[in-house]
Design an enzyme around this catalytic site. Structure first.
Site, mmCIF file in Angstrom:
data_model
loop_
_atom_site.group_PDB
_atom_site.id
_atom_site.type_symbol
_atom_site.label_atom_id
_atom_site.label_comp_id
_atom_site.label_asym_id
_atom_site.label_seq_id
_atom_site.Cartn_x
_atom_site.Cartn_y
_atom_site.Cartn_z
ATOM 1 N N ASP A 300 0.865 -1.176 0.000
ATOM 2 C CA ASP A 300 0.000 0.000 0.000
ATOM 3 C C ASP A 300 0.911 1.239 0.000
ATOM 4 O OD1 ASP A 300 -2.150 1.703 0.001
ATOM 5 O OD2 ASP A 300 -3.229 0.678 1.587
HETATM 6 C C1 NOJ Z 1 -4.046 3.942 0.037
HETATM 7 C C2 NOJ Z 1 -5.207 3.009 0.136
HETATM 8 O O1 NOJ Z 1 -5.168 2.301 1.352
HETATM 9 C C3 NOJ Z 1 -5.276 2.007 -1.008
HETATM 10 O O2 NOJ Z 1 -6.471 1.306 -0.905
HETATM 11 C C4 NOJ Z 1 -5.146 2.702 -2.321
HETATM 12 O O3 NOJ Z 1 -5.242 1.773 -3.377
HETATM 13 C C5 NOJ Z 1 -3.824 3.435 -2.353
HETATM 14 N N1 NOJ Z 1 -3.800 4.435 -1.293
HETATM 15 C C6 NOJ Z 1 -3.558 4.105 -3.701
HETATM 16 O O4 NOJ Z 1 -4.394 5.166 -3.882
#
Ligand code: NOJ
Length: 756
Positions: A300
């Site tokens: 993430d």
């Molecule tokens: C953080 C989020 O937790 C995740 O779900 C997302 O895909 C990413 N940012 C990218 O935007």
């Protein structure tokens, strides 16, 4: 194909749609995905790569441009970014869309970099690209995986046309705590329902073959147990038993892997002391060892670097080494891999093979997507497909399937379209962004049909529609109340839209209260005092505690955030053109103090009993929820009967066949969801009081009866025993099939290992 025709056909509609808009020869597609050919192409490429180029493939950066890009016109920042693509330093971008821009980046990557490796563009296409669908929690309330597959299919077609190769969806975290804002993004509290929706969404995004036009790679996230954050606070610590991890949080991921999901995302949270983004047990032993996952894992956003803050890594080098060793192949946003792993290999802390294997996984998916053969998108097609009428028709249908009728005293609903006057009140009735929902960066406000607009469109000029905002979503001013009261007094019926704005749920939007904001409750009470008939449309991205509303307002429709077609879908249901059949995918607590509250809890040694003090209960409120999991009404009524089991006893390896009759006992055509629950009465470890193990949404004409058939195989009847081995244990089971998690017709059977 017309929109109406699309709505009429069921499962095959989506495949047909994809086929009619993209005429790609199947033979060509097969060639691209031939796996042995891909393997040899991957190896050939890998053999030519420098360590820097390899780490480039493991690096994902936030991209610059979206719409309105002109290839000839580059800023210094843009030029610097392109140079890095040219030198092979960036293998993937996120937050970028639009065919013109993406084509330019792909041109640089494939034609001007040393090895010509295309970039993989990931994006958060969570509930639609531009045609926006209900937020995932709402869509799961349809209890119709077909709806989820359709919406993912449309999202994939649009995203593909806009140059995107990969979505960071589906989000398949189980959420038992509605304070957690990201409950909005998943399928609710139940692992069985969650697994079915996970599979449907993966299939919808990926289609039958990733190389086909109109398909994109899916990413099951957030692996794992992200939804179990303490206190429902996003990113917070997770401390749960291995059993809860295995039985509640892992099943949707296992199902997604089985369905062929191309990628997974490692979560922000720690699990029992080990961060999910450095957890070799979950990322390698279970994911690859047990489940045989062959795709790649992306971290993430900066979750690799955050290992430092967790107190699990000393510095960026240490963080990079721990994450890649655990099984995170690509690093999102932070650059621990790119900056430090070459050195780690040189100094022998990480073997070359660990890096190579991660690169192989990434390249394999790029080949499977057909990016090496053609990374470009047709700009004209993008314009034609994105937000086309066919897609909007599907979005409207999915939206109306997602609405849940919570109360309908005296059959106040559906409303007649012959009303002489109708008041629409509330701060959420005419705000496009709130209709669209929490994760819609590529949606446009001007595309959204608000509730007000949808109702107005549905009614003829003979009905006088008066709209009054009444108050803000949150805040103190009651200045608009008087006008709202006047409108209610002057109208036959008043529809009040209350609840959460889109900014109140989703990532990092956790709440310590589950109430409708106070000012809106005050407005509702004031309108109720007029004595006029009131209907509440509840807009929300999470279960809310709406006790006063549930007690005092005669009709309540939970309309969630339904996307671009929200107003049309809501009007379909409000005026009875479509009979609501959605069911809650998560329990609605009476108050926040009941959390955690979920239907599949344990019995305890002292379950609550009326009049007995020393029981598991609260002094100040019942233990039961306000609305149970699986609950939802209809404008008609249904009866369950004639429950039949193929046998009263089965062996552990057997499959039991269960049938039940569902009859529409009312006067309207409608949908019911037959839900099958089991309870394993005595086992080597205690089992939940009920577990969902089957469901089917069916449509019945008035007076019609249908027989629904379920199969209970060892997969449904087994659990992790005292030795943490998945097994079916001999013993007695209870079974219910009904309209929700607390009602239903009952039966029983026994699993026996006796040979006779
Ligand atoms: C953080 C989020 O937790 C995740 O779900 C997302 O895909 C990413 N940012 C990218 O935007």
């Amino acid at each position: 194909m017309t929109g109406t025709a699309l709505r009429k056909t069921a499962t095959f509609t989506v495949a047909a749609l994809a086929y009619c808009v993209f005429s790609i020869a199947p033979v060509q597609a097969e060639l691209k995905t031939d796996s042995s050919m891909i393997e040899s192409r991957v190896e050939k490429l890998l053999a030519q790569m420098t360590i820097e180029e390899k780490l480039g493939q493991l690096t994902q950066q936030s991209g610059g441009h979206s719409q309105g890009f002109n290839p000839g016109d580059t800023t210094p920042e843009q030029k610097a970014l392109f140079d890095r693509v040219r030198s092979g330093e960036i293998g993937s971008f996120l937050n970028t869309h639009g065919a013109v821009y993406i084509n330019e980046v792909q041109r640089i990557a494939t034609e001007e970099s040393r090895l010509g490796i295309p970039v993989i563009f990931g994006n958060d296409v969570i509930h639609g690209y531009r045609t926006t669908f209900p937020i995932p929690l709402a869509e799961s309330a349809s209890w119709s995986p077909i709806m989820a597959e359709k919406s993912a299919r449309v999202a994939a077609i649009e995203a593909y046309a806009a140059g995107i190769n990969w979505t960071f969806a589906p989000m398949i975290d189980i959420a038992r705590d509605p304070r957690w804002g990201r409950i909005a993004e998943g399928a609710g509290e139940d692992p069985y329902l969650g697994a079915k929706f996970a599979v449907a969404r993966v299939k919808g995004f990926q289609g039958g073959n990733l190389a086909d036009a109109g398909t994109i790679a899916a990413c099951a996230k957030h692996y794992v147990a992200y939804g179990a954050a303490e206190g429902g606070r996003d990113y917070n610590t997770v401390d749960i038993s291995l059993r809860t991890l295995r039985e509640i949080h892992m099943p949707p991921f296992e199902a997604a892997v089985e369905a062929g999901v191309a990628t997974l995302m490692s979560a922000f949270n720690e699990i029992n002391g080990i961060p999910a983004s450095a957890n070799r047990f979950t990322l390698t032993d279970v994911l690859r060892g047990e489940w045989g996952f062959k795709g790649f894992v992306v971290s993430d956003w900066t979750s690799v670097k955050e290992l430092i803050r967790h107190g699990y890594a000393a510095d960026e080098a240490d963080a990079g080494e721990k994450a890649i060793y655990a099984g995170v192949d690509m690093e999102m946003a932070s650059t621990c891999y790119r900056d430090h792993l070459a050195n780690a290999v040189k100094e022998g802390r990480i073997s070359q093979e660990v890096i190579d294997e991660a690169v192989r996984r990434v390249l394999r998916v790029k080949f499977q997507l057909g990016l090496f053969d053609n990374p470009y998108r047709d700009v004209k097609k993008e314009k034609e497909l994105v937000f086309c009428q066919e897609h909007r028709n599907i979005a409207r249908d999915v939206a109306r399937h997602s609405i849940v009728l919570l109360k309908n005293e005296g059959n106040l609903l559906p409303l007649s379209d012959k009303l002489s006057s109708l008041a629409i009140v509330g701060p959420l009735a005419d705000t496009p962004r709130d209709a669209l929902g929490m994760w819609s960066p590529t949606s446009r406000n001007e595309d959204a049909v608000t509730i007000l607009a949808g109702i107005k469109k549905r009614l003829s000029e003979k009905t006088k529609v008066t709209y009054v905002k009444g108050c803000e979503v949150q805040g103190g001013s009651t200045d608009g109340f008087a006008e709202a009261v006047q409108a209610a007094k002057n109208s036959e019926v008043t529809v009040v839209v209350v609840g959460e704005s889109e900014g109140m749920n989703g990532e990092a939007r956790c709440r310590s209260s589950l109430d409708i904001p106070e000012i809106q409750r005050e407005l509702l009470k004031t309108l109720h005092a007029t004595g006029k008939p009131i209907i509440v449309l509840l807009m929300t991205g999470r279960p809310l505690s709406i006790n006063w509303t549930a007690e005092n307002i005669p009709a309540i429709l939970n309309v969630w955030h339904l996307g671009t077609e929200m107003g049309l879908a809501t009007a379909d249901v409000l005026f009875g053109d479509f009979n609501p059949g959605g069911k809650l995918p998560a329990t609605f607590p009476r108050t926040v103090g009941q959390i955690p509250i979920h239907y599949n809890h344990k019995n305890t040694g002292r379950p609550p009993v009326e009049g007995d003090f020393f029981r598991s209960r609260y002094l100040d409120l019942p233990s039961s929820p306000l609305y149970p999991f699986g609950f939802g009404l209809s404008y008609t009524t249904f009866e369950f009967g004639n429950l039949k089991l193929s046998s009263e006893t089965i062996r552990p390896a057997d499959t039991l066949i269960v049938t039940v009759n569902v009859k529409n006992t009312g006067k309207r055509k409608g949908d019911e969801v037959a839900q099958l629950y089991i309870r394993d009465l005595v086992a080597s470890v205690t089992r939940p009081v009920r577990e969902l193990k089957g469901f089917e949404r069916i449509t019945l004409d008035p007076g019609e009866t249908k027989t629904v058939t379920f199969k209970l195989s060892p997969k449904e009847l087994g659990f992790y025993n005292q030795q943490m081995k998945f097994a079916v244990e001999p013993g007695k089971f209870k079974i219910w099939v009904g309209p929700n998690s607390v009602e239903g017709v009952e039966g029983s059977f026994e699993v026996t290992d006796n040979q006779h």
